[in-house]
Motif scaffolding. Sequence first.
Motif, PDB file in Angstrom:
ATOM      1  N   SER A  21       6.321  18.691   4.825  1.00 20.23           N
ATOM      2  CA  SER A  21       7.789  18.834   5.118  1.00 20.23           C
ATOM      3  C   SER A  21       8.426  17.917   4.642  1.00 20.23           C
ATOM      4  CB  SER A  21       8.036  19.575   6.417  1.00 20.23           C
ATOM      5  OG  SER A  21       7.514  20.691   6.703  1.00 20.23           O
ATOM      6  N   VAL A  22       7.867  16.468   5.158  1.00 17.75           N
ATOM      7  CA  VAL A  22       8.543  15.305   4.791  1.00 17.75           C
ATOM      8  C   VAL A  22       8.314  14.988   3.346  1.00 17.75           C
ATOM      9  CG1 VAL A  22       8.298  12.777   5.278  1.00 17.75           C
ATOM     10  CG2 VAL A  22       7.991  14.002   7.267  1.00 17.75           C
ATOM     11  N   THR A  23       7.296  15.209   2.835  1.00 13.82           N
ATOM     12  CA  THR A  23       7.228  14.917   1.402  1.00 13.82           C
ATOM     13  C   THR A  23       8.058  15.793   0.515  1.00 13.82           C
ATOM     14  OG1 THR A  23       4.662  14.746   1.657  1.00 13.82           O
ATOM     15  CG2 THR A  23       5.486  15.459  -0.585  1.00 13.82           C
ATOM     16  N   LEU A  24       8.586  17.124   0.935  1.00 16.62           N
ATOM     17  CA  LEU A  24       9.460  17.684   0.202  1.00 16.62           C
ATOM     18  C   LEU A  24      10.830  17.254   0.352  1.00 16.62           C
ATOM     19  CD1 LEU A  24       8.258  21.642   0.850  1.00 16.62           C
ATOM     20  CD2 LEU A  24       8.185  20.225  -1.236  1.00 16.62           C
ATOM     21  N   LYS A  25      11.258  17.081   1.564  1.00 17.40           N
ATOM     22  CA  LYS A  25      12.665  16.381   1.933  1.00 17.40           C
ATOM     23  C   LYS A  25      12.776  15.158   1.541  1.00 17.40           C
ATOM     24  CE  LYS A  25      12.120  13.917   6.366  1.00 17.40           C
ATOM     25  NZ  LYS A  25      13.225  12.848   6.100  1.00 17.40           N
ATOM     26  N   GLU A  26      11.723  14.190   1.245  1.00 16.54           N
ATOM     27  CA  GLU A  26      12.128  13.066   0.325  1.00 16.54           C
ATOM     28  C   GLU A  26      11.941  13.000  -1.122  1.00 16.54           C
ATOM     29  OE1 GLU A  26      12.742   9.913   1.893  1.00 16.54           O
ATOM     30  OE2 GLU A  26      12.786  11.152   3.835  1.00 16.54           O
ATOM     31  N   GLY A  27      11.832  14.411  -1.610  1.00 12.26           N
ATOM     32  CA  GLY A  27      11.597  14.400  -3.128  1.00 12.26           C
ATOM     33  C   GLY A  27      10.287  13.749  -3.721  1.00 12.26           C
ATOM     34  N   LEU A  74       7.672  24.827   9.740  1.00 15.51           N
ATOM     35  CA  LEU A  74       7.267  24.772  11.458  1.00 15.51           C
ATOM     36  C   LEU A  74       6.943  23.459  11.880  1.00 15.51           C
ATOM     37  CD1 LEU A  74       5.332  28.024  11.250  1.00 15.51           C
ATOM     38  CD2 LEU A  74       7.561  27.864  12.038  1.00 15.51           C
ATOM     39  N   SER A  75       5.991  22.635  10.981  1.00 15.80           N
ATOM     40  CA  SER A  75       5.686  21.326  11.556  1.00 15.80           C
ATOM     41  C   SER A  75       4.913  21.211  12.729  1.00 15.80           C
ATOM     42  CB  SER A  75       6.673  20.391  11.827  1.00 15.80           C
ATOM     43  OG  SER A  75       7.317  20.245  10.461  1.00 15.80           O
ATOM     44  N   LYS A  76       3.795  22.419  12.976  1.00 15.40           N
ATOM     45  CA  LYS A  76       3.289  22.593  14.134  1.00 15.40           C
ATOM     46  C   LYS A  76       2.156  21.588  14.346  1.00 15.40           C
ATOM     47  CE  LYS A  76      -0.445  25.925  12.594  1.00 15.40           C
ATOM     48  NZ  LYS A  76      -1.630  25.122  12.980  1.00 15.40           N
ATOM     49  N   ASP A  77       1.773  20.767  13.172  1.00 13.99           N
ATOM     50  CA  ASP A  77       0.646  19.733  13.179  1.00 13.99           C
ATOM     51  C   ASP A  77       1.176  18.742  12.187  1.00 13.99           C
ATOM     52  OD1 ASP A  77      -0.126  20.800  10.857  1.00 13.99           O
ATOM     53  OD2 ASP A  77      -2.221  21.658  11.386  1.00 13.99           O
ATOM     54  N   LEU A  78       0.289  17.406  12.159  1.00 13.77           N
ATOM     55  CA  LEU A  78       0.700  16.497  11.160  1.00 13.77           C
ATOM     56  C   LEU A  78       0.588  16.936   9.774  1.00 13.77           C
ATOM     57  CD1 LEU A  78       1.621  13.609  10.569  1.00 13.77           C
ATOM     58  CD2 LEU A  78      -0.921  13.077  10.879  1.00 13.77           C
ATOM     59  N   LEU A  79      -0.274  17.839   9.225  1.00  9.69           N
ATOM     60  CA  LEU A  79      -0.466  18.454   8.285  1.00  9.69           C
ATOM     61  C   LEU A  79       0.926  18.822   7.514  1.00  9.69           C
ATOM     62  CD1 LEU A  79      -3.647  20.039   6.522  1.00  9.69           C
ATOM     63  CD2 LEU A  79      -1.306  20.703   5.788  1.00  9.69           C
ATOM     64  N   GLN A  80       1.442  19.679   8.430  1.00  3.52           N
ATOM     65  CA  GLN A  80       2.454  20.704   7.938  1.00  3.52           C
ATOM     66  C   GLN A  80       3.792  19.620   7.996  1.00  3.52           C
ATOM     67  OE1 GLN A  80       3.037  24.235  10.384  1.00  3.52           O
ATOM     68  NE2 GLN A  80       1.115  25.043   9.923  1.00  3.52           N
ATOM     69  N   ARG A  81       3.743  18.709   9.049  1.00  6.39           N
ATOM     70  CA  ARG A  81       4.901  17.748   9.119  1.00  6.39           C
ATOM     71  C   ARG A  81       4.989  16.911   7.855  1.00  6.39           C
ATOM     72  NH1 ARG A  81       9.951  16.434   9.838  1.00  6.39           N
ATOM     73  NH2 ARG A  81      10.318  14.254  10.360  1.00  6.39           N
ATOM     74  N   ALA A  82       3.881  16.407   7.645  1.00  5.88           N
ATOM     75  CA  ALA A  82       3.709  15.588   6.306  1.00  5.88           C
ATOM     76  C   ALA A  82       4.129  16.175   5.290  1.00  5.88           C
ATOM     77  CB  ALA A  82       2.206  14.876   6.218  1.00  5.88           C
ATOM     78  N   ARG A  89       0.860  -1.307  -0.059  1.00  9.28           N
ATOM     79  CA  ARG A  89      -0.179   0.039  -0.011  1.00  9.28           C
ATOM     80  C   ARG A  89       0.933   1.424   0.044  1.00  9.28           C
ATOM     81  NH1 ARG A  89      -2.301   3.725   3.538  1.00  9.28           N
ATOM     82  NH2 ARG A  89      -4.547   4.126   3.187  1.00  9.28           N
ATOM     83  N   ARG A  90       0.847   2.154  -1.041  1.00 11.16           N
ATOM     84  CA  ARG A  90       1.263   3.506  -1.282  1.00 11.16           C
ATOM     85  C   ARG A  90       0.278   4.387  -1.389  1.00 11.16           C
ATOM     86  NH1 ARG A  90       5.460   4.074  -5.090  1.00 11.16           N
ATOM     87  NH2 ARG A  90       6.186   5.948  -3.804  1.00 11.16           N
ATOM     88  N   PRO A  91      -0.131   5.225  -0.352  1.00 11.04           N
ATOM     89  CA  PRO A  91      -1.274   6.209  -0.470  1.00 11.04           C
ATOM     90  C   PRO A  91      -0.760   7.543  -1.091  1.00 11.04           C
ATOM     91  CG  PRO A  91      -0.645   6.114   1.832  1.00 11.04           C
ATOM     92  CD  PRO A  91       0.291   4.893   1.069  1.00 11.04           C
ATOM     93  N   TRP A  92      -1.669   8.302  -1.394  1.00  8.42           N
ATOM     94  CA  TRP A  92      -1.661   9.783  -1.385  1.00  8.42           C
ATOM     95  C   TRP A  92      -2.082  10.258  -0.057  1.00  8.42           C
ATOM     96  CZ3 TRP A  92       0.461  12.429  -5.020  1.00  8.42           C
ATOM     97  CH2 TRP A  92       1.058  11.834  -6.432  1.00  8.42           C
ATOM     98  N   VAL A  93      -1.322  11.051   0.639  1.00  7.95           N
ATOM     99  CA  VAL A  93      -1.922  11.932   1.593  1.00  7.95           C
ATOM    100  C   VAL A  93      -2.444  13.230   1.103  1.00  7.95           C
ATOM    101  CG1 VAL A  93      -0.991  13.192   3.704  1.00  7.95           C
ATOM    102  CG2 VAL A  93       0.314  11.132   2.801  1.00  7.95           C
ATOM    103  N   VAL A  94      -3.595  13.224   1.659  1.00 11.03           N
ATOM    104  CA  VAL A  94      -4.387  14.494   1.318  1.00 11.03           C
ATOM    105  C   VAL A  94      -4.623  15.400   2.799  1.00 11.03           C
ATOM    106  CG1 VAL A  94      -6.618  15.240   0.723  1.00 11.03           C
ATOM    107  CG2 VAL A  94      -5.970  13.344  -0.573  1.00 11.03           C
ATOM    108  N   GLY A  95      -4.059  16.413   2.619  1.00  9.35           N
ATOM    109  CA  GLY A  95      -4.123  17.376   3.854  1.00  9.35           C
ATOM    110  C   GLY A  95      -5.432  18.212   3.437  1.00  9.35           C
ATOM    111  N   VAL A  96      -6.220  18.570   4.474  1.00  7.19           N
ATOM    112  CA  VAL A  96      -7.342  19.709   4.373  1.00  7.19           C
ATOM    113  C   VAL A  96      -7.008  20.973   5.424  1.00  7.19           C
ATOM    114  CG1 VAL A  96      -9.942  20.024   4.394  1.00  7.19           C
ATOM    115  CG2 VAL A  96      -8.917  17.777   3.593  1.00  7.19           C
ATOM    116  N   SER A  97      -6.636  21.990   5.091  1.00  3.95           N
ATOM    117  CA  SER A  97      -6.276  23.047   5.803  1.00  3.95           C
ATOM    118  C   SER A  97      -7.644  23.964   5.967  1.00  3.95           C
ATOM    119  CB  SER A  97      -5.199  23.780   5.427  1.00  3.95           C
ATOM    120  OG  SER A  97      -5.562  24.808   4.404  1.00  3.95           O
ATOM    121  N   GLY A  98      -7.374  24.956   6.812  1.00  6.06           N
ATOM    122  CA  GLY A  98      -8.546  25.627   7.159  1.00  6.06           C
ATOM    123  C   GLY A  98      -9.217  26.921   6.274  1.00  6.06           C
TER     124      GLY A  98
END
Length: 226
Positions: free
Chosen positions: A140-146, A130-138, A9-18
């Motif tokens: 940041s991880v997406t970017l650093k992993e290319g 900032l990675s203040k919540d999971l959305l921002q952290r995910a 399983r390799r999902p797409w992460v979908v982040g929904v912000s405010g």
Amino acid sequence: MEHVNAPSRRPWVVGVSGASGTPYAASVLRALLAAGEAVDLVVSRASRLTLLDETGIAFRDAHWREDLAQWLARGADGKPGTFDGVDLSDVRHWPAGDLAAGPSSGSYQVKGMIIVPASTACVAGVALGLSKDLLQRAASVTLKEGRRLVVAVRETPLGGQTLRHLVTLDEAGAVVLPASPAFYAGATHIQDLVDFVAGRALDAAGVPHTLYRRWEGELGGGSRSD
């Protein structure tokens, strides 16, 4: 030593912000699932207020599947039951405050991430790392992993500070995709305009869909009824 096979399983992460625009998120989610893609969903705390305001739906961690089904069944015009039978069996929900969740680590295998809609606060948080919540952290991880990161920013007008943050994201490899509907595809309903933006986000992610009529090089396509 016996090696354990990695999960397939390799999902797409979908982040929904405010930001306003929860119908955009619903359209992206429906299309990803229709394309057979797995989804990891992160709904920020701020976005739950927006969702409640725009749809009347209270998104609850303890009842997320029930609330998500109700949300995805609703049309962009607010009409319940517009989309029925959305299969949620390959959706995994992660609470926004869970910084130990799978998408918080680069070793957790995903295809990429789509933030839809992306508020200016979310854009700033990701641009500044900032990675203040999971959305921002995910993100940041997406970017650093290319991996592919699509940021569907929804705000107008855009101030200089936000524009600088968007340039930072572009330079980091993200796709900056303003939630800007077009009319050449023959929109006759608010859902058509929403689906156009969702479709462009999926185009940027490389996910096939049939959400809008593509440009074919002929004038007058927007007036066709077929």
